[in-house]
Design a protein around this motif. Structure first.
Motif, mmCIF file in Angstrom:
data_model
loop_
_atom_site.group_PDB
_atom_site.id
_atom_site.type_symbol
_atom_site.label_atom_id
_atom_site.label_comp_id
_atom_site.label_asym_id
_atom_site.label_seq_id
_atom_site.Cartn_x
_atom_site.Cartn_y
_atom_site.Cartn_z
ATOM 1 N N CYS A 60 -16.560 -40.152 -46.575
ATOM 2 C CA CYS A 60 -17.816 -40.390 -45.870
ATOM 3 C C CYS A 60 -18.796 -41.266 -46.642
ATOM 4 O O CYS A 60 -19.581 -41.993 -46.035
ATOM 5 C CB CYS A 60 -18.462 -39.063 -45.481
ATOM 6 S SG CYS A 60 -18.599 -37.900 -46.844
ATOM 7 N N ASN A 61 -18.748 -41.219 -47.965
ATOM 8 C CA ASN A 61 -19.693 -42.033 -48.737
ATOM 9 C C ASN A 61 -19.366 -43.525 -48.630
ATOM 10 O O ASN A 61 -20.265 -44.356 -48.462
ATOM 11 C CB ASN A 61 -19.707 -41.570 -50.186
ATOM 12 C CG ASN A 61 -20.205 -40.144 -50.323
ATOM 13 O OD1 ASN A 61 -21.189 -39.755 -49.694
ATOM 14 N ND2 ASN A 61 -19.528 -39.344 -51.110
ATOM 15 N N GLN A 62 -18.093 -43.845 -48.728
ATOM 16 C CA GLN A 62 -17.704 -45.256 -48.594
ATOM 17 C C GLN A 62 -17.876 -45.728 -47.156
ATOM 18 O O GLN A 62 -18.371 -46.824 -46.905
ATOM 19 C CB GLN A 62 -16.248 -45.472 -48.984
ATOM 20 C CG GLN A 62 -15.728 -44.582 -50.086
ATOM 21 C CD GLN A 62 -14.305 -44.910 -50.453
ATOM 22 O OE1 GLN A 62 -14.067 -45.745 -51.316
ATOM 23 N NE2 GLN A 62 -13.361 -44.290 -49.800
ATOM 24 N N LYS A 63 -17.459 -44.887 -46.222
ATOM 25 C CA LYS A 63 -17.518 -45.297 -44.820
ATOM 26 C C LYS A 63 -18.952 -45.419 -44.319
ATOM 27 O O LYS A 63 -19.238 -46.256 -43.449
ATOM 28 C CB LYS A 63 -16.713 -44.318 -43.945
ATOM 29 C CG LYS A 63 -15.200 -44.444 -44.135
ATOM 30 C CD LYS A 63 -14.418 -43.427 -43.324
ATOM 31 C CE LYS A 63 -12.919 -43.619 -43.518
ATOM 32 N NZ LYS A 63 -12.118 -42.574 -42.819
ATOM 33 N N SER A 64 -19.852 -44.618 -44.843
ATOM 34 C CA SER A 64 -21.246 -44.720 -44.399
ATOM 35 C C SER A 64 -21.845 -46.051 -44.844
ATOM 36 O O SER A 64 -22.600 -46.684 -44.106
ATOM 37 C CB SER A 64 -22.068 -43.552 -44.942
ATOM 38 O OG SER A 64 -22.132 -43.602 -46.359
ATOM 39 N N GLU A 65 -21.495 -46.484 -46.050
ATOM 40 C CA GLU A 65 -21.954 -47.794 -46.524
ATOM 41 C C GLU A 65 -21.416 -48.899 -45.622
ATOM 42 O O GLU A 65 -22.134 -49.829 -45.241
ATOM 43 C CB GLU A 65 -21.489 -48.037 -47.964
ATOM 44 C CG GLU A 65 -22.103 -47.094 -48.997
ATOM 45 C CD GLU A 65 -23.553 -47.435 -49.301
ATOM 46 O OE1 GLU A 65 -23.991 -48.542 -48.925
ATOM 47 O OE2 GLU A 65 -24.245 -46.582 -49.893
ATOM 48 N N CYS A 66 -20.144 -48.764 -45.294
ATOM 49 C CA CYS A 66 -19.497 -49.775 -44.461
ATOM 50 C C CYS A 66 -20.122 -49.825 -43.068
ATOM 51 O O CYS A 66 -20.385 -50.899 -42.527
ATOM 52 C CB CYS A 66 -18.004 -49.476 -44.358
ATOM 53 S SG CYS A 66 -17.087 -50.711 -43.435
ATOM 54 N N LEU A 67 -20.387 -48.657 -42.493
ATOM 55 C CA LEU A 67 -20.995 -48.620 -41.157
ATOM 56 C C LEU A 67 -22.388 -49.236 -41.172
ATOM 57 O O LEU A 67 -22.791 -49.916 -40.232
ATOM 58 C CB LEU A 67 -21.077 -47.171 -40.650
ATOM 59 C CG LEU A 67 -19.773 -46.475 -40.291
ATOM 60 C CD1 LEU A 67 -20.054 -45.145 -39.581
ATOM 61 C CD2 LEU A 67 -18.900 -47.357 -39.421
ATOM 62 N N SER A 68 -23.099 -48.993 -42.254
ATOM 63 C CA SER A 68 -24.446 -49.547 -42.372
ATOM 64 C C SER A 68 -24.406 -51.074 -42.405
ATOM 65 O O SER A 68 -25.191 -51.752 -41.730
ATOM 66 C CB SER A 68 -25.115 -48.995 -43.637
ATOM 67 O OG SER A 68 -26.456 -49.416 -43.721
ATOM 68 N N VAL A 69 -23.472 -51.605 -43.192
ATOM 69 C CA VAL A 69 -23.305 -53.061 -43.257
ATOM 70 C C VAL A 69 -22.879 -53.613 -41.897
ATOM 71 O O VAL A 69 -23.389 -54.633 -41.429
ATOM 72 C CB VAL A 69 -22.273 -53.434 -44.337
ATOM 73 C CG1 VAL A 69 -21.922 -54.906 -44.279
ATOM 74 C CG2 VAL A 69 -22.796 -53.065 -45.724
#
Length: 251
Positions: free
Chosen positions: A108-117
């Motif tokens: 979730c930490n990596q994917k949340s960054e990706c979703l934000s971008v």
DNA sequence: CGCCAGGCAACAC
DNA sequence: GTGTTGCATGGC
């Protein structure tokens, strides 16, 4: 002289005969409406990108990375429930909040960054524009499969998604070596198909369906519709030989 | 409990 | 260029 495309076409036809149209990409925000079933699938509708759906497709592509769709879907539903399934909304949410919402999807930490971008990217994407593949690949968290999923199902770009199921299935059948990477499998298949986005999308959906039911990590070959063609290519070649078709032309 | 799920990036060599 | 590892969670 038949070519590779004949072999792949036989697989496609066997799968479509077994399962019928899958109706990808599933859109949970449309589940239960306009012909979409409870899980967001719309049988008969493939790769018909709608501006309002692209962002959800992109988010789903990220959330399902190395994750069962069931769990990716939970994250999507929670985003949707909070009205965050729009670029403008998600771009204004902080990554900690996003991470908490998508927690069931894992990483979730990596994917949340990706979703934000992704949210900021989609927010700034001009209407009618199709993202450049390399631009997508330059974003942290978006690799070849995720980029292709976004392009194919979100924007109707005709590409083959050479995901784990495709490589495993083709590998077991004997079309490609067992250790073939994403890029090579993608090129191999597209060289043999050269079809439109709808067909690539249907093929991918069918491969995943068969992958979940039969061509799992631990194979469940009983009643697999691809059995006539499988077995480290021997039966596959035999099948073509019996039809008076050569299997040369592969590789 | 261990393995798997519609990957990806960072690092080693 | 290839090979390995961490990343997180839920189902079986």
């Amino acid at each position: 002289m038949p070519t590779l495309s004949d072999e792949i076409r036989v697989l496609f036809e066997a799968l479509i005969a077994a399962y019928g149209p899958r109706g990808w990409w599933p859109l949970i925000s449309k589940s239960g409406k306009d012909g979409f079933d409870a899980d967001g699938y719309h049988p008969g509708l493939n790769c018909q990108p709608d501006t309002g759906d692209r962002f959800e497709i992109a988010c789903g592509a990220v959330l399902t990375q190395n994750t069962a769709w069931r769990n990716a879907e939970r994250g999507l539903r929670r985003l949707h429930e909070l009205g965050l399934m729009r670029p403008e909304a998600l771009a204004n949410a902080d990554t900690v909040t996003i991470a908490d919402l998508i927690r069931p999807a894992g990483f979730c930490n990596q994917k949340s960054e990706c979703l934000s971008v992704l949210a900021r990217f989609f927010r700034g994407l001009p209407p009618g524009a199709v993202p450049d593949r390399d631009t997508l690949l330059s974003m942290k968290g978006i690799g070849p499969e995720t980029a292709d999923s976004i392009l194919l199902f979100g924007f109707g770009v005709p590409v083959f998604i050479a995901d784990a199921y495709a490589r495993r299935t083709f590998g077991r059948i004997g079309l490609i070596a067992a250790d073939t990477g994403y890029k090579e499998c993608r090129t191999f298949t597209m060289d043999g198909m050269r079809v439109d986005a709808g067909t690539y999308g249907e093929f991918h959906a069918l491969i995943v369906e068969n992958g979940k039911r039969h061509c799992r990590s631990k194979p469940v070959c009983d009643r697999c519709p691809l059995i006539p063609f499988c077995g480290f290519s021997r039966r596959f070649r035999f099948f073509f030989a019996n039809r008076g078709i050569s299997s040369r032309g592969r590789r």
